[in-house]
Design a protein around this motif. Structure first.
Motif, PDB file in Angstrom:
ATOM      1  N   GLY A   8      -0.602  54.354  55.687  1.00 54.02           N
ATOM      2  CA  GLY A   8       0.499  53.690  56.363  1.00 54.02           C
ATOM      3  C   GLY A   8       0.171  53.121  57.724  1.00 54.02           C
ATOM      4  N   LEU A   9      -1.025  53.376  58.244  1.00 59.59           N
ATOM      5  CA  LEU A   9      -1.357  52.905  59.587  1.00 59.59           C
ATOM      6  C   LEU A   9      -1.503  51.387  59.652  1.00 59.59           C
ATOM      7  N   ALA A  10      -1.999  50.789  58.600  1.00 59.11           N
ATOM      8  CA  ALA A  10      -2.146  49.331  58.555  1.00 59.11           C
ATOM      9  C   ALA A  10      -1.786  48.863  57.149  1.00 59.11           C
ATOM     10  N   THR A  11      -1.013  47.815  57.078  1.00 62.50           N
ATOM     11  CA  THR A  11      -0.667  47.269  55.772  1.00 62.50           C
ATOM     12  C   THR A  11      -1.723  46.263  55.344  1.00 62.50           C
ATOM     13  N   GLY A  12      -1.879  46.098  54.065  1.00 61.39           N
ATOM     14  CA  GLY A  12      -2.861  45.143  53.555  1.00 61.39           C
ATOM     15  C   GLY A  12      -4.284  45.613  53.744  1.00 61.39           C
ATOM     16  N   ARG A  53     -13.703  49.078  66.349  1.00 58.71           N
ATOM     17  CA  ARG A  53     -12.266  48.857  66.218  1.00 58.71           C
ATOM     18  C   ARG A  53     -12.002  48.588  64.752  1.00 58.71           C
ATOM     19  N   TYR A  54     -10.753  48.731  64.378  1.00 59.03           N
ATOM     20  CA  TYR A  54     -10.338  48.409  63.011  1.00 59.03           C
ATOM     21  C   TYR A  54      -9.675  47.042  63.022  1.00 59.03           C
ATOM     22  N   ASN A  60      -5.273  41.467  63.277  1.00 62.27           N
ATOM     23  CA  ASN A  60      -4.783  42.520  64.158  1.00 62.27           C
ATOM     24  C   ASN A  60      -5.847  43.596  64.361  1.00 62.27           C
ATOM     25  N   TRP A  61      -6.548  43.575  65.505  1.00 62.98           N
ATOM     26  CA  TRP A  61      -7.529  44.601  65.853  1.00 62.98           C
ATOM     27  C   TRP A  61      -6.808  45.789  66.465  1.00 62.98           C
ATOM     28  N   PHE A  62      -7.222  47.006  66.116  1.00 60.42           N
ATOM     29  CA  PHE A  62      -6.620  48.205  66.702  1.00 60.42           C
ATOM     30  C   PHE A  62      -7.627  49.347  66.730  1.00 60.42           C
ATOM     31  N   ASN A  63      -7.353  50.325  67.592  1.00 56.43           N
ATOM     32  CA  ASN A  63      -8.213  51.492  67.744  1.00 56.43           C
ATOM     33  C   ASN A  63      -7.765  52.628  66.843  1.00 56.43           C
ATOM     34  N   ASP A  64      -8.661  53.572  66.631  1.00 53.41           N
ATOM     35  CA  ASP A  64      -8.346  54.778  65.875  1.00 53.41           C
ATOM     36  C   ASP A  64      -7.421  55.633  66.738  1.00 53.41           C
ATOM     37  N   PRO A  65      -6.205  55.926  66.268  1.00 53.79           N
ATOM     38  CA  PRO A  65      -5.259  56.697  67.082  1.00 53.79           C
ATOM     39  C   PRO A  65      -5.687  58.143  67.307  1.00 53.79           C
ATOM     40  N   ASP A  66      -6.649  58.644  66.540  1.00 53.28           N
ATOM     41  CA  ASP A  66      -7.100  60.028  66.681  1.00 53.28           C
ATOM     42  C   ASP A  66      -8.310  60.181  67.595  1.00 53.28           C
ATOM     43  N   VAL A  67      -8.797  59.077  68.156  1.00 57.42           N
ATOM     44  CA  VAL A  67      -9.956  59.133  69.050  1.00 57.42           C
ATOM     45  C   VAL A  67      -9.515  58.744  70.448  1.00 57.42           C
TER      46      VAL A  67
END
Length: 79
Positions: A8-12, A53-54, A60-67
């Motif tokens: 659920g963190l990123a769609t597609g 990054r993801y 849409n670039w984003f970071n790992d929320p657990d790091v």
């Protein structure tokens, strides 16, 4: 090194990019797993420091929320 995110963190489609793959979008795409995550594995030497990054759909670039270790806009991991 295995990169994993909750579905659920990123769609597609979603991939991981970083200095280990020359930031190539789609090169290491995360695949859906039956355990409710998506993941991909990359071979790197122990002790390697990674900037990453993801990349989700629509650029849409984003970071790992657990790091928590972030430098600028990049997530930092030491394997």
């Amino acid at each position: 090194m295995t990169f994993a995110l909750p579905l659920g963190l990123a769609t597609g489609r979603c991939s991981v990019g970083g200095d280990f793959n020359d930031w190539r979008p789609g090169r290491h795409e995360l695949r859906r797993r039956t355990n409710g995550t998506r993941s991909t594995s990359v071979t790197v030497s122990r002790g390697t420091r990674l900037r990453l990054r993801y990349l989700g759909e629509n650029g849409n670039w984003f970071n790992d929320p657990d790091v928590a270790d972030v430098d600028g806009s990049d997530t930092i991991l030491v394997v």
